[in-house]
Design a protein around this motif. Structure first.
Motif, PDB file in Angstrom:
ATOM      1  N   ASN A 254      -2.447   2.876   6.812  1.00 43.41           N
ATOM      2  CA  ASN A 254      -2.782   3.911   7.823  1.00 43.41           C
ATOM      3  C   ASN A 254      -3.662   3.136   8.920  1.00 43.41           C
ATOM      4  O   ASN A 254      -4.329   4.090   9.297  1.00 43.41           O
ATOM      5  CB  ASN A 254      -3.296   5.341   7.532  1.00 43.41           C
ATOM      6  CG  ASN A 254      -3.148   6.377   8.452  1.00 43.41           C
ATOM      7  OD1 ASN A 254      -2.111   6.583   8.940  1.00 43.41           O
ATOM      8  ND2 ASN A 254      -3.767   7.398   8.487  1.00 43.41           N
ATOM      9  N   GLN A 288       5.521   4.390   5.136  1.00 43.56           N
ATOM     10  CA  GLN A 288       4.765   5.407   5.604  1.00 43.56           C
ATOM     11  C   GLN A 288       3.350   5.220   5.094  1.00 43.56           C
ATOM     12  O   GLN A 288       3.125   4.836   4.147  1.00 43.56           O
ATOM     13  CB  GLN A 288       5.315   6.773   5.349  1.00 43.56           C
ATOM     14  CG  GLN A 288       5.355   6.898   4.022  1.00 43.56           C
ATOM     15  CD  GLN A 288       6.174   8.159   3.800  1.00 43.56           C
ATOM     16  OE1 GLN A 288       6.243   9.320   4.671  1.00 43.56           O
ATOM     17  NE2 GLN A 288       6.826   8.533   2.660  1.00 43.56           N
ATOM     18  N   ALA A 300      -1.762  11.026   9.159  1.00 45.22           N
ATOM     19  CA  ALA A 300      -0.944   9.830   9.208  1.00 45.22           C
ATOM     20  C   ALA A 300      -1.000   9.400  10.835  1.00 45.22           C
ATOM     21  O   ALA A 300      -0.558  10.201  11.572  1.00 45.22           O
ATOM     22  CB  ALA A 300       0.443  10.269   8.835  1.00 45.22           C
ATOM     23  N   TYR A 302       1.543   7.094  11.640  1.00 43.00           N
ATOM     24  CA  TYR A 302       2.613   6.405  11.811  1.00 43.00           C
ATOM     25  C   TYR A 302       3.991   7.259  11.116  1.00 43.00           C
ATOM     26  O   TYR A 302       3.452   7.787  10.103  1.00 43.00           O
ATOM     27  CB  TYR A 302       3.071   4.965  11.122  1.00 43.00           C
ATOM     28  CG  TYR A 302       1.773   4.287  11.593  1.00 43.00           C
ATOM     29  CD1 TYR A 302       1.903   3.455  12.989  1.00 43.00           C
ATOM     30  CD2 TYR A 302       0.733   3.913  10.968  1.00 43.00           C
ATOM     31  CE1 TYR A 302       0.896   2.682  13.376  1.00 43.00           C
ATOM     32  CE2 TYR A 302      -0.338   2.980  11.229  1.00 43.00           C
ATOM     33  CZ  TYR A 302      -0.408   2.555  12.470  1.00 43.00           C
ATOM     34  OH  TYR A 302      -1.282   1.507  12.879  1.00 43.00           O
ATOM     35  N   PRO A 304       7.471   8.144   9.083  1.00 44.60           N
ATOM     36  CA  PRO A 304       8.141   7.372   8.071  1.00 44.60           C
ATOM     37  C   PRO A 304       9.426   6.797   8.502  1.00 44.60           C
ATOM     38  O   PRO A 304       9.864   7.339   9.445  1.00 44.60           O
ATOM     39  CB  PRO A 304       8.369   8.483   6.937  1.00 44.60           C
ATOM     40  CG  PRO A 304       8.351   9.897   7.724  1.00 44.60           C
ATOM     41  CD  PRO A 304       7.175   9.524   8.768  1.00 44.60           C
TER      42      PRO A 304
END
Length: 334
Positions: A254, A288, A300, A302, A304
């Motif tokens: 992350n 992810q 998060a 980004y 998946p």
């Protein structure tokens, strides 16, 4: 050997076909060798190894490892067999590549943005599953398969160890990274001496799409990493491997770890032979941010995406595109 030496790089000046734009070429300003990129002794106490690896992966996106357990003779023989391969006439290499299914790229095969060609010869082939892939590896030099099989087996062992140390440093469960990884691709490059290194490049700046990349960088400097707006040279440490953090590990962490933006420059004095092995996720693995790293204050960054989808997104935008750096795959907006 004479046929090899008489090819494209036996010139008095850099051909126009290999001159990069002012934006991309290295120029004449010297790039200092960075003495602060960590060299991690894998014989150290475990907590110290983990600390140094995580700090280096945050700051530089790469580090070097020594005392890694691979016999020096394995590395020396692998480099030697690639030198033998690149000394063969280009026509012979290309003919065998076409028959066997692996990839050979001579200098004029490396189309980059702006049309300039890279100052290198390069071969690339898959390594997983090993026994099946070996059937399609080069048959010449005759000992190629034996030597490189041994090298890949040792690289797999080293990669699992490094990934486990990174997992521990991130607070991931045991086997989290090793369980999704494969030594998927080997690429070896020959960078001949260049009459004017300020005009051309061995490799354009990029971030690897791997989890990690393990590089044996041979006998001469050429690798440079971009940090804080400037290029830094990576020193050559005898019997060491450079470990690059790839974009997939940047996503999983992350953003805690950074993918190393790097390039390869040439030199006027000696040829340089390198071996890079890309430790990639399994193609259908969903990449992810690891859930254990996420909180309400650290969501998060980004979305998946399977590794296969990530690679295809990069291909769609052309060579030397990095999906994270160039916004092909955007961070999740907060």
């Amino acid at each position: 050997m004479e046929n090899h030496r008489s090819r494209w790089f036996d010139v008095q000046s850099v051909p126009k076909s290999h001159i990069f734009s002012h934006e991309d070429r290295p120029g004449k300003e010297p790039v200092p060798v960075c003495r602060t990129i960590p060299i991690v002794d894998l014989g150290l106490q475990r907590l110290e190894m983990v600390r140094k690896i995580i700090e280096a992966s945050r700051e530089f996106g790469l580090f070097q490892v020594i005392n890694h357990g691979m016999e020096e003779s394995v590395i020396v023989e692998a480099i030697r067999v690639f030198k033998e391969l690149f000394s063969m006439p280009a026509e012979e290499i290309l003919k065998e590549a076409n028959e066997s299914g692996w990839v050979y790229m001579g200098s004029t095969s490396h189309g980059t943005k702006g049309g300039a060609n890279l100052w290198r010869d390069n071969i690339k082939h898959p390594c997983h599953p090993l026994e099946e892939c070996m059937k399609h590896w080069p048959r010449n030099p005759t000992r190629y398969r034996e030597v490189i099989e041994r090298y890949i087996v040792e690289i797999r062992r080293l990669s699992l160890r490094v990934l486990e140390l990174i997992s521990e440093g991130l607070g991931l469960e045991e086997g989290y990274l090793g369980g999704i990884s494969q030594v998927q691709i080997l690429t070896a490059s020959n960078y001949p001496p260049c009459p004017d290194p300020s005009l051309t490049l061995g490799v354009l700046k990029h971030v690897d799409h791997s989890l990690i990349t393990i590089l044996a960088q041979g006998n001469a400097r050429g690798l440079q990493v971009f940090k804080d707006g400037k290029w830094l040279g990576v020193e050559v440490v005898p019997n060491a491997f450079v470990v690059n953090i790839g974009s997939q590990l940047e996503i999983i962490s992350n953003g805690k770890l950074r993918g190393a933006e790097h390039r390869v420059v040439t030199n006027q004095e000696v040829a340089r032979t390198t071996i890079a092995t890309f430790i990639n996720p399994v193609p259908d693995c969903i990449i992810q941010p690891a859930e254990v790293l996420l909180t309400n204050s650290n969501p998060a960054l980004y979305p998946p995406l399977s590794f296969r989808e990530f690679v295809n997104a990069n291909k769609a935008f052309g060579p030397h595109t990095d999906a994270l750096q160039n916004g092909v795959i955007s961070k999740i907006s907060s």
